[in-house]
Motif scaffolding. Structure first.
Motif, short mmCIF file in Angstrom:
data_model
loop_
_atom_site.label_atom_id
_atom_site.label_comp_id
_atom_site.label_asym_id
_atom_site.label_seq_id
_atom_site.Cartn_x
_atom_site.Cartn_y
_atom_site.Cartn_z
N SER A 61 -16.23 4.29 0.66
CA SER A 61 -16.90 4.69 1.90
C SER A 61 -15.94 5.48 2.78
N PHE A 62 -14.69 5.02 2.85
CA PHE A 62 -13.67 5.72 3.65
C PHE A 62 -13.40 7.11 3.06
N ILE A 63 -13.27 7.18 1.74
CA ILE A 63 -13.02 8.47 1.08
C ILE A 63 -14.16 9.44 1.37
N ASN A 64 -15.41 8.95 1.27
CA ASN A 64 -16.56 9.81 1.54
C ASN A 64 -16.55 10.34 2.97
N SER A 65 -16.22 9.48 3.92
CA SER A 65 -16.18 9.89 5.33
C SER A 65 -15.14 10.97 5.56
N VAL A 66 -13.96 10.79 4.96
CA VAL A 66 -12.87 11.76 5.14
C VAL A 66 -13.26 13.12 4.55
N ILE A 67 -13.92 13.11 3.39
CA ILE A 67 -14.31 14.37 2.74
C ILE A 67 -15.44 15.04 3.52
N TYR A 68 -16.41 14.26 3.99
CA TYR A 68 -17.60 14.82 4.65
C TYR A 68 -17.24 15.57 5.94
N ASN A 69 -16.33 15.02 6.73
CA ASN A 69 -16.10 15.55 8.08
C ASN A 69 -15.77 17.04 8.15
N PRO A 70 -14.87 17.58 7.31
CA PRO A 70 -14.54 19.01 7.47
C PRO A 70 -15.55 19.97 6.86
N ILE A 71 -16.49 19.49 6.04
CA ILE A 71 -17.36 20.42 5.31
C ILE A 71 -18.20 21.28 6.25
N LEU A 72 -18.95 20.64 7.15
CA LEU A 72 -19.82 21.40 8.06
C LEU A 72 -19.00 22.33 8.95
N GLY A 73 -17.81 21.87 9.36
CA GLY A 73 -16.95 22.70 10.20
C GLY A 73 -16.55 23.98 9.49
N LEU A 74 -16.20 23.88 8.21
CA LEU A 74 -15.81 25.06 7.43
C LEU A 74 -16.99 26.02 7.26
N ILE A 75 -18.17 25.46 6.98
CA ILE A 75 -19.35 26.31 6.79
C ILE A 75 -19.72 27.03 8.09
N LYS A 76 -19.69 26.31 9.20
CA LYS A 76 -20.01 26.93 10.49
C LYS A 76 -19.00 28.01 10.84
N ALA A 77 -17.72 27.75 10.55
CA ALA A 77 -16.68 28.76 10.83
C ALA A 77 -16.94 30.02 10.01
N SER A 78 -17.30 29.85 8.74
CA SER A 78 -17.60 31.01 7.88
C SER A 78 -18.78 31.81 8.43
N PHE A 79 -19.83 31.11 8.83
CA PHE A 79 -21.03 31.77 9.34
C PHE A 79 -20.75 32.48 10.67
N LEU A 80 -19.98 31.82 11.54
CA LEU A 80 -19.66 32.42 12.85
C LEU A 80 -18.82 33.68 12.70
#
Length: 267
Positions: free
Chosen positions: A81-100
Motif C-alpha cells: 500500500s505504501f509503495i502504491n501511494s509513493v508511485i501514484y503521487n507524481p504521475i498526475l503531476g508529470l502528466i499535467k506538467a506535460s500538458f501545460l
C-alpha cells in the motif's frame, strides 16, 4: 477490480506509444513534454504491476468470509500500500506538467492566459513535490506505516487523504479550464471550437473520477466497522484516473487515430 487496473493502463500505453512514434516519424518530437509523459506512462505501468501484487497479497475483491484464515500478512499488505501511494503521487503531476507545457507553447496572444498557465505550472510542480515528500514521510520512522508496533508518529490518515486529494482536484480544475479559455479566444467556426475543446478536455472525466474517489474515501473513513471493505473496486479508480489523464494529454493523437477511420475527425 483487475480489469479497472489493467485495461486502462494497456489503452493509455497504446495511445502514448502512437503519440511518441508519430512525433518521431514527423520529426516533431517535443523533448520536455514528451519525456515527461513517457516517464508518467512508465510509472503507470509500474503502478499497475504493484497494484496487481497488492490485490493478490490482500485478497482484494473477495468477501471477508471467503478469505482463508491466516493467509493475509497485514504488514506485507501495508508495505505494498505504501509503495502504491509513493508511485501514484507524481504521475498526475508529470502528466499535467506535460500538458501545460504544450499549452504554453501555443503562445496565446492573451497575456492573462500566458501568465495563468505559468502560475498553474508552478502550483502543480510545487504540489507534486510536496505531496510526494509528505507521502513518503507521513510516518516517522517510515517503517511505522506498515508496522505500528514500531514507536513513532504518523499523520492522521483521513486528513492526509483529504488534503492530497483536495490539491489534486483543485489543480485538475485549473488545468481543465485553460484549453477551453484558449479555444474560446480563437477565430474559428463554432463546430471546430467544440471539437477542439472536446479533445483537449478529457480532464472532465479525470476530474469526475477524482471527485468520486474523494467521496468513496470519505465513506470509507466513516464506515470503520465495515468488515467487508475488501469486497470493492474503489482502489482501481486510482489506476483509471491516471490512465485517463495520460490519454487526455494525447487528445490530438486520439483525434488523429479516429480520423484514420472516421472522416469526420480527419484534418
Amino acid at each position: 477490480a483487475l480489469a479497472l487496473v489493467i485495461v486502462p493502463a494497456a489503452v493509455s500505453s497504446f495511445i502514448v506509444a502512437i503519440r511518441l512514434w508519430k512525433r518521431v516519424f514527423d520529426r516533431d518530437f517535443a523533448i520536455v513534454e514528451d519525456i515527461l509523459l513517457f516517464l508518467a506512462q512508465v510509472l503507470i505501468l509500474v503502478f499497475t504491476s504493484t497494484t496487481c501484487v497488492a490485490y493478490q497479497k490482500s485478497w482484494y475483491g473477495y468477501h471477508y468470509y471467503e478469505i482463508p484464515e491466516g493467509v493475509v500478512d497485514h504488514t506485507e499488505v501495508q508495505k505494498w500500500s505504501f509503495i502504491n501511494s509513493v508511485i501514484y503521487n507524481p504521475i498526475l503531476g508529470l502528466i499535467k506538467a506535460s500538458f501545460l507545457i504544450t499549452l504554453i507553447k501555443l503562445r496565446s496572444p492573451n497575456p492573462l492566459i500566458h501568465y495563468s498557465l505559468w502560475v498553474i505550472f508552478t502550483v502543480n510542480a510545487l504540489s507534486t513535490i510536496v505531496a510526494s515528500l509528505v507521502c513518503i514521510l507521513q510516518c516517522r520512522p517510515i517503517a511505522r506505516f506498515w508496522d505500528r508496533s514500531i514507536l513513532g508518529i504518523c499523520l492522521d490518515a483521513a486528513n492526509y487523504t483529504y488534503g492530497t486529494m483536495g490539491i489534486v482536484l483543485v489543480t485538475d480544475v485549473m488545468v481543465l479550464i485553460m484549453p477551453i479559455w484558449i479555444i474560446y479566444n480563437l477565430l474559428m467556426p463554432l463546430k471546430r471550437k467544440l471539437m477542439a475543446a472536446a479533445f483537449l478536455s478529457f480532464g472532465f472525466a479525470v476530474t469526475g473520477i477524482g471527485a468520486y474517489r474523494f467521496y468513496m474515501y470519505s465513506e470509507r473513513f466513516e464506515q470503520t466497522n465495515n468488515l467487508d471493505m475488501n469486497y470493492d473496486v474503489r482502489q482501481g479508480l486510482s489506476n483509471v484516473e491516471v490512465s485517463l489523464a495520460s490519454i487526455g494529454a494525447c487528445g490530438g493523437t486520439v483525434k488523429w487515430v479516429l480520423g484514420l477511420f472516421i472522416p469526420f475527425f480527419a484534418g
